[in-house]
Design a protein around this motif. Structure first.
Motif, PDB file in Angstrom:
ATOM      1  N   ASN A 101      40.325  44.012  51.853  1.00  0.00           N
ATOM      2  CA  ASN A 101      40.325  43.752  50.413  1.00  0.00           C
ATOM      3  C   ASN A 101      38.907  43.747  49.842  1.00  0.00           C
ATOM      4  OD1 ASN A 101      39.528  41.385  51.668  1.00  0.00           O
ATOM      5  ND2 ASN A 101      40.942  40.044  50.567  1.00  0.00           N
ATOM      6  N   MET A 148      38.853  47.049  46.929  1.00  0.00           N
ATOM      7  CA  MET A 148      40.263  47.341  47.199  1.00  0.00           C
ATOM      8  C   MET A 148      41.161  46.175  46.802  1.00  0.00           C
ATOM      9  SD  MET A 148      40.448  50.458  48.272  1.00  0.00           S
ATOM     10  CE  MET A 148      42.110  50.556  48.932  1.00  0.00           C
ATOM     11  N   ILE A 201      46.522  46.565  52.004  1.00  0.00           N
ATOM     12  CA  ILE A 201      45.332  45.759  51.718  1.00  0.00           C
ATOM     13  C   ILE A 201      45.545  44.321  52.172  1.00  0.00           C
ATOM     14  CG2 ILE A 201      43.819  44.910  49.882  1.00  0.00           C
ATOM     15  CD1 ILE A 201      44.723  47.428  48.252  1.00  0.00           C
TER      16      ILE A 201
END
Length: 349
Positions: A101, A148, A201
């Motif tokens: 992430n 992300m 993610i």
């Protein structure tokens, strides 16, 4: 156990094939830096594969692959790469692939700026892969990128993204004379790929930390080699990230842990793509270099560009081994030199 596979020279040493070979002994394979400027070619029992973003362990169904926080990810390229592998029968799902992430998103305007700047520089160009890597890393350190994890809650970062687009538009219009960027188009681009990648993610630090505590074997895969490291390479003709093995736990998501082993990969001759010092090429005639390039198929996996080639460079290799803290070395492509009566070696300069 934490092991890094790293490049000793300028890249193109054969790290991808070595990761594919060794990964059968590991539970997790993790890329920790770079983006789709990488070109890892793997030939195995399933065929020939060229990987730009995905870790080379992706070809083994029993291995979990990780894209770490040190990476910069072009969402469109990643989606295409995944689909291309699926067409060849490779299974890729959220159990098989996990994306940090904290990894940075490479936007279309980063690629655009990369191309524009190389054109502006002309003869003084860096020899970029034109994938936007320098510009997304530059923006990362100016805190003007999305990560992300932001794809999980785009609405919450919409206003901040709007200011980023406005700032980047000023850069592109003022310096390069481009049309302003469209916020709506770029936001729609993010929304499109958010739907694709949301399931992949996660908090990679938590995932890798738990795996390490449970005694699982983790293999870190580098992109490029020591001489392209942004701090220890032939600056400024380097990449824009830290490729050395010491950075692997940091770029992967385990900043508080240390490597147990560093395996350095080098090949039996020298090659590189891009500009910058490359003493080994001076030790061969143009005819000799052309022959070596053709026999070794020395063309960039990511770009298709002809690589510069020369004999193995012991001076540069000794420096690369020191930078990588290599415990072991793997020498690749020795068979390419079968056509030579005598193998040249660069010992000093």
């Amino acid at each position: 156990m934490l092991t890094a596979i790293t490049g000793i020279n300028w890249g193109d040493e054969g790290k991808g094939r070595m990761v594919d070979l060794i990964s059968r002994e590991y539970d997790i394979v993790c890329r920790y830096q770079g983006g789709n400027n990488a070109g890892h070619t793997v030939v195995n029992e399933r065929g020939k594969f060229v990987l730009n973003l995905l870790p080379s362990g992706i070809l083994r169904p029993e291995v979990t692959c990780v894209m770490g926080n040190g990476m910069v990810i072009d969402l469109a390229h990643l989606a295409h790469e995944i689909e291309s592998l699926r067409e060849k029968g490779i299974v890729i799902d959220p159990d098989h692939l996990k994306i940090s992430n904290r990894a940075t998103i490479c936007m279309p305007y980063h690629v655009q700026q990369d191309k524009l700047e190389e054109e502006r520089l002309g003869a003084a160009k860096f020899g970029s892969t034109l994938r936007g890597i320098a510009y997304v890393y530059g923006d990362k350190y100016m805190k003007k990128t999305l990560r992300m994890g932001d794809l999980l809650h785009l609405e919450e970062v919409k206003d901040r993204f709007k200011t980023i687009v406005e700032w980047k538009s000023l850069t592109l219009t003022s310096i390069y004379g481009c049309d302003p960027l469209s916020f709506d188009e770029l936001y729609a681009w993010l929304q499109k790929y958010a739907e694709i990648f949301k399931p992949y993610i996660c908090d990679i630090g938590e995932f890798l930390g738990k795996a390490d505590d449970e005694g699982k074997k983790i293999l870190f895969e580098a992109q490029l080699g020591a001489l392209r490291d942004v701090d220890y390479g032939i600056y400024p003709m380097t990449t824009s990230s830290n490729v050395i093995g010491a950075y692997a736990p940091i770029g992967a998501g385990l900043p508080g842990r240390k490597l147990d082993k560093s395996i350095g990969i080098m090949k039996a001759y020298s090659s590189c793509v891009g500009e910058g010092p490359f003493a080994a090429e001076q030790a061969m005639t143009e005819e000799e270099k052309d022959k070596l390039r053709e026999v070794g198929h020395e063309y960039g996996a990511a770009t298709g560009r002809p690589r510069r080639v020369g004999p193995i460079d012991i001076v540069a290799s000794r420096y690369g081994v020191a930078c990588q803290g290599a415990d072991e070395l793997a020498l690749t492509l020795l068979d390419v030199l079968d056509y030579m009566d005598r193998v040249p070696v660069v010992t000093h300069y």
